[in-house]
Motif scaffolding. Structure first.
Motif, PDB file in Angstrom:
ATOM      1  N   THR A 117       0.860  -1.185   0.000  1.00  0.00           N
ATOM      2  CA  THR A 117       0.000   0.000   0.000  1.00  0.00           C
ATOM      3  C   THR A 117       0.902   1.242   0.000  1.00  0.00           C
ATOM      4  OG1 THR A 117      -0.075   0.314   2.396  1.00  0.00           O
ATOM      5  CG2 THR A 117      -1.614  -1.286   1.469  1.00  0.00           C
ATOM      6  N   ASP A 118       0.292   2.437   0.040  1.00  0.00           N
ATOM      7  CA  ASP A 118       1.144   3.626   0.161  1.00  0.00           C
ATOM      8  C   ASP A 118       1.103   4.191   1.578  1.00  0.00           C
ATOM      9  OD1 ASP A 118      -1.422   4.488  -0.015  1.00  0.00           O
ATOM     10  OD2 ASP A 118      -1.201   5.404  -1.998  1.00  0.00           O
ATOM     11  N   ALA A 119       0.865   3.306   2.558  1.00  0.00           N
ATOM     12  CA  ALA A 119       0.821   3.740   3.961  1.00  0.00           C
ATOM     13  C   ALA A 119       2.214   4.159   4.444  1.00  0.00           C
ATOM     14  CB  ALA A 119       0.317   2.588   4.823  1.00  0.00           C
ATOM     15  N   GLU A 120       2.239   5.018   5.475  1.00  0.00           N
ATOM     16  CA  GLU A 120       3.514   5.433   6.062  1.00  0.00           C
ATOM     17  C   GLU A 120       4.064   4.298   6.925  1.00  0.00           C
ATOM     18  OE1 GLU A 120       3.282   9.057   8.357  1.00  0.00           O
ATOM     19  OE2 GLU A 120       5.083   8.475   9.461  1.00  0.00           O
ATOM     20  N   LEU A 121       5.293   3.880   6.631  1.00  0.00           N
ATOM     21  CA  LEU A 121       5.902   2.738   7.318  1.00  0.00           C
ATOM     22  C   LEU A 121       7.336   3.071   7.710  1.00  0.00           C
ATOM     23  CD1 LEU A 121       4.738   0.037   4.754  1.00  0.00           C
ATOM     24  CD2 LEU A 121       3.797   0.383   7.028  1.00  0.00           C
ATOM     25  N   PRO A 122       7.912   2.288   8.638  1.00  0.00           N
ATOM     26  CA  PRO A 122       9.316   2.564   8.981  1.00  0.00           C
ATOM     27  C   PRO A 122      10.291   2.111   7.900  1.00  0.00           C
ATOM     28  CG  PRO A 122       8.419   0.806  10.354  1.00  0.00           C
ATOM     29  CD  PRO A 122       7.293   1.301   9.507  1.00  0.00           C
ATOM     30  N   MET A 123       9.806   1.386   6.882  1.00  0.00           N
ATOM     31  CA  MET A 123      10.681   0.925   5.811  1.00  0.00           C
ATOM     32  C   MET A 123      10.065   1.334   4.465  1.00  0.00           C
ATOM     33  SD  MET A 123       8.260  -1.278   6.679  1.00  0.00           S
ATOM     34  CE  MET A 123       8.486  -2.699   7.709  1.00  0.00           C
ATOM     35  N   PRO A 124      10.857   1.363   3.382  1.00  0.00           N
ATOM     36  CA  PRO A 124      10.288   1.751   2.091  1.00  0.00           C
ATOM     37  C   PRO A 124       9.227   0.750   1.631  1.00  0.00           C
ATOM     38  CG  PRO A 124      12.702   1.537   1.970  1.00  0.00           C
ATOM     39  CD  PRO A 124      12.290   1.045   3.313  1.00  0.00           C
ATOM     40  N   SER A 125       8.215   1.265   0.924  1.00  0.00           N
ATOM     41  CA  SER A 125       7.175   0.380   0.395  1.00  0.00           C
ATOM     42  C   SER A 125       7.619  -0.219  -0.930  1.00  0.00           C
ATOM     43  CB  SER A 125       5.888   1.175   0.181  1.00  0.00           C
ATOM     44  OG  SER A 125       5.357   1.535   1.432  1.00  0.00           O
ATOM     45  N   PHE A 126       6.900  -1.233  -1.404  1.00  0.00           N
ATOM     46  CA  PHE A 126       7.173  -1.818  -2.716  1.00  0.00           C
ATOM     47  C   PHE A 126       6.748  -0.823  -3.798  1.00  0.00           C
ATOM     48  CE2 PHE A 126       6.063  -5.942  -0.340  1.00  0.00           C
ATOM     49  CZ  PHE A 126       7.378  -6.145   0.039  1.00  0.00           C
ATOM     50  N   VAL A 127       7.374  -0.943  -4.951  1.00  0.00           N
ATOM     51  CA  VAL A 127       7.106  -0.012  -6.052  1.00  0.00           C
ATOM     52  C   VAL A 127       6.462  -0.782  -7.205  1.00  0.00           C
ATOM     53  CG1 VAL A 127       8.177   1.602  -7.674  1.00  0.00           C
ATOM     54  CG2 VAL A 127       9.132   1.328  -5.363  1.00  0.00           C
ATOM     55  N   PRO A 128       5.311  -0.324  -7.695  1.00  0.00           N
ATOM     56  CA  PRO A 128       4.673  -1.039  -8.809  1.00  0.00           C
ATOM     57  C   PRO A 128       5.642  -1.204  -9.982  1.00  0.00           C
ATOM     58  CG  PRO A 128       3.170   0.593  -7.902  1.00  0.00           C
ATOM     59  CD  PRO A 128       4.493   0.807  -7.226  1.00  0.00           C
ATOM     60  N   GLY A 129       5.660  -2.400 -10.557  1.00  0.00           N
ATOM     61  CA  GLY A 129       6.539  -2.682 -11.701  1.00  0.00           C
ATOM     62  C   GLY A 129       7.912  -3.185 -11.287  1.00  0.00           C
ATOM     63  N   ARG A 130       8.246  -3.078  -9.990  1.00  0.00           N
ATOM     64  CA  ARG A 130       9.569  -3.534  -9.532  1.00  0.00           C
ATOM     65  C   ARG A 130       9.422  -4.760  -8.638  1.00  0.00           C
ATOM     66  NH1 ARG A 130      12.633   1.544  -7.796  1.00  0.00           N
ATOM     67  NH2 ARG A 130      12.381   2.918  -9.579  1.00  0.00           N
ATOM     68  N   ALA A 131      10.531  -5.497  -8.484  1.00  0.00           N
ATOM     69  CA  ALA A 131      10.513  -6.699  -7.641  1.00  0.00           C
ATOM     70  C   ALA A 131      10.229  -6.324  -6.186  1.00  0.00           C
ATOM     71  CB  ALA A 131      11.845  -7.424  -7.740  1.00  0.00           C
ATOM     72  N   LEU A 132       9.456  -7.173  -5.511  1.00  0.00           N
ATOM     73  CA  LEU A 132       9.285  -7.020  -4.068  1.00  0.00           C
ATOM     74  C   LEU A 132      10.626  -7.340  -3.408  1.00  0.00           C
ATOM     75  CD1 LEU A 132       6.356  -7.559  -5.255  1.00  0.00           C
ATOM     76  CD2 LEU A 132       5.785  -8.442  -3.005  1.00  0.00           C
ATOM     77  N   TRP A 133      10.753  -7.065  -2.140  1.00  0.00           N
ATOM     78  CA  TRP A 133      11.983  -7.374  -1.431  1.00  0.00           C
ATOM     79  C   TRP A 133      11.640  -7.809  -0.014  1.00  0.00           C
ATOM     80  CZ3 TRP A 133      13.031  -4.239   2.783  1.00  0.00           C
ATOM     81  CH2 TRP A 133      12.330  -3.027   2.839  1.00  0.00           C
ATOM     82  N   GLY A 134      12.593  -8.404   0.650  1.00  0.00           N
ATOM     83  CA  GLY A 134      12.398  -8.860   2.030  1.00  0.00           C
ATOM     84  C   GLY A 134      13.480  -9.868   2.359  1.00  0.00           C
ATOM     85  N   ALA A 135      13.554 -10.256   3.609  1.00  0.00           N
ATOM     86  CA  ALA A 135      14.667 -11.085   4.079  1.00  0.00           C
ATOM     87  C   ALA A 135      14.764 -12.396   3.304  1.00  0.00           C
ATOM     88  CB  ALA A 135      14.503 -11.374   5.571  1.00  0.00           C
ATOM     89  N   ALA A 136      16.005 -12.755   2.979  1.00  0.00           N
ATOM     90  CA  ALA A 136      16.269 -14.009   2.264  1.00  0.00           C
ATOM     91  C   ALA A 136      17.585 -14.590   2.752  1.00  0.00           C
ATOM     92  CB  ALA A 136      16.330 -13.745   0.764  1.00  0.00           C
ATOM     93  N   VAL A 137      17.710 -15.898   2.581  1.00  0.00           N
ATOM     94  CA  VAL A 137      18.988 -16.583   2.816  1.00  0.00           C
ATOM     95  C   VAL A 137      19.449 -17.108   1.469  1.00  0.00           C
ATOM     96  CG1 VAL A 137      20.080 -18.615   3.827  1.00  0.00           C
ATOM     97  CG2 VAL A 137      18.493 -17.268   5.194  1.00  0.00           C
ATOM     98  N   GLY A 138      20.685 -16.828   1.120  1.00  0.00           N
ATOM     99  CA  GLY A 138      21.188 -17.303  -0.166  1.00  0.00           C
ATOM    100  C   GLY A 138      22.646 -17.673  -0.076  1.00  0.00           C
TER     101      GLY A 138
END
Ligand SMILES: NC(=O)c1ccc[n+]([C@@H]2O[C@H](COP(=O)([O-])OP(=O)(O)OC[C@H]3O[C@@H](n4cnc5c(N)ncnc54)[C@H](OP(=O)(O)O)[C@@H]3O)[C@@H](O)[C@H]2O)c1
Length: 359
Positions: A82-103
């Protein structure tokens, strides 16, 4: 000064034959990523996501190329759509989502080596380019399962130790107790000496799981009568600590049964994030006179403020898993194409514990 010995070169007839160059590069030319199709309004569905094929990203100086093995799916991601105010950046339409991963590092610059296991913030894709500063190397021996590095236990641990300050004999109430954060909190509170731990869920079928697996003594069931009445029965002498991920009626109930000097750690507001409005606002009417007369501390807690916590938590988590006092409660789905479904189902309350996708 003596001449340096000649280094055999490709034109030197004395040079050994060059090793064969693989005809096929070790990595594919493309990989897949999940993009935000459009900001989510109303119910979350597959139309909010696009599974796209993209050229394999190229790591530059100071960057790593990482093949992702596991990625986390969390409630906060619903808010980040959503475009709610959050302590971290929001996702951007057309771009990959992001979040914690192990690789696993597959191309490295200084400081890392191929084969290193790292935690980083670029999930939702098969390969990621990660700035060295954003990659945290993990000891493969630290936890029995590399996926456990995506546990949300650091948030539960931080909220209970820093804000809730759980001590011996305390009665602790954890809302959203079957979720990613809440599923860790019950047993952590017991390890910290809590005498009685009460958890809440909105899903009747999760009640036995809370009691048998997650360490909760009593359960408050959302929708099964007023939360305050249920909590009074579960904690006749009141509560000392609240770890709140839900807000709304459950926060009001916690204040109504708070003991003098109670500490409330406010971590999330699922009732607003995942409720019908699906925003982040979670307005609730509280009796401020109770806060004053009982000297209740209400403290918002954010993991982002505590860079020391993940390391501290890993030590605690490893010890707890080895001695059996902690469990890594999680749901595991397989394949990047299942990630959108994982988030839609998390919102519907269909999973327990941390929700992970194995890639
Ligand atoms: N402050 C921080 O540093 C920090 C860090 C991490 C997470 N968080 C926050 O902590 C909270 C929990 O995160 P999480 O990832 O562990 O989420 P989660 O608890 O796994 O969220 C999913 C669960 O939420 C419950 N739920 C669904 N709809 C609900 C509603 N309308 N009201 C109340 N509960 C509902 C369901 O559980 P039941 O079926 O059991 O009801 C569902 O399984 C979120 O608010 C998140 O943003 C904060």
């Amino acid at each position: 000064m003596a001449d340096a010995p000649a280094v055999p070169g490709p034109t030197d007839p004395a040079a050994p034959p060059a090793p064969p160059v693989p005809a096929v590069p070790p990595f594919p030319a493309t990989h897949r990523e999940v993009r935000l199709a459009a900001r989510a309004r109303g119910a979350l569905g597959p139309e909010c996501f696009t599974l796209a094929e993209a050229p394999l990203p190229v790591a530059g100086d100071g960057q790593l190329l990482v093949r992702n093995r596991f990625m986390a799916v969390t409630a906060a991601m619903r808010s980040m759509m959503t475009d709610a105010e959050l302590p971290m950046p929001s996702f951007v339409p057309g771009r990959a989502l992001w979040g914690a991963a192990v690789g696993e590092v597959v191309r490295a610059s200084c400081g890392f080596a191929p084969g290193d296991l790292v935690v980083h913030p670029y999930g939702w894709r098969e390969f990621a380019v990660v700035e060295e500063a954003r990659a945290r190397r993990v000891d493969p021996q630290a936890l029995p399962d590399p996926a456990a590095h995506l546990s949300q236990g650091a948030t539960a641990w931080g909220a209970l130790t820093r804000a809730g300050r759980v001590g011996p004999g305390d009665t602790v109430f954890v809302t959203g107790a079957a979720g990613g954060v809440g599923s860790m909190a019950g047993r952590i509170a017991k390890r910290l000496g809590a005498a009685r731990v009460i958890g809440s869920t909105g899903s009747a079928h999760k009640v036995p799981y809370l009691r048998k697996t997650l360490g909760y003594d009593e359960v408050v069931l959302r929708g099964a009568g007023p939360a305050e009445d249920q909590l009074r029965r579960a904690a006749p002498d009141g509560i000392d600590v609240l770890l709140d991920t839900v807000g709304g009626e459950q926060l009001r109930a916690a204040l109504a049964v708070a003991r003098t000097g109670a500490r409330f750690a406010l971590v999330g507001a699922l009732s607003g994030q995942l409720g019908d409005g699906a925003g982040v606002a979670a307005p609730v009417e509280l009796d401020s006179s109770l806060v004053v007369t009982r000297r209740v501390t209400l403290r918002g807690f954010s993991l982002y403020d505590h860079s020391d916590l993940p390391g501290e938590w890993m030590g605690e988590f490893g010890r707890g898993l080895r001695d059996g006092s902690l469990v890594f409660a999680h749901t595991r789905l397989h394949g990047l194409d299942q990630a959108p479904r994982a988030l839609c189902e998390l919102v519907q309350g269909r999973h327990t514990g941390a929700v992970l996708v194995e890639l």
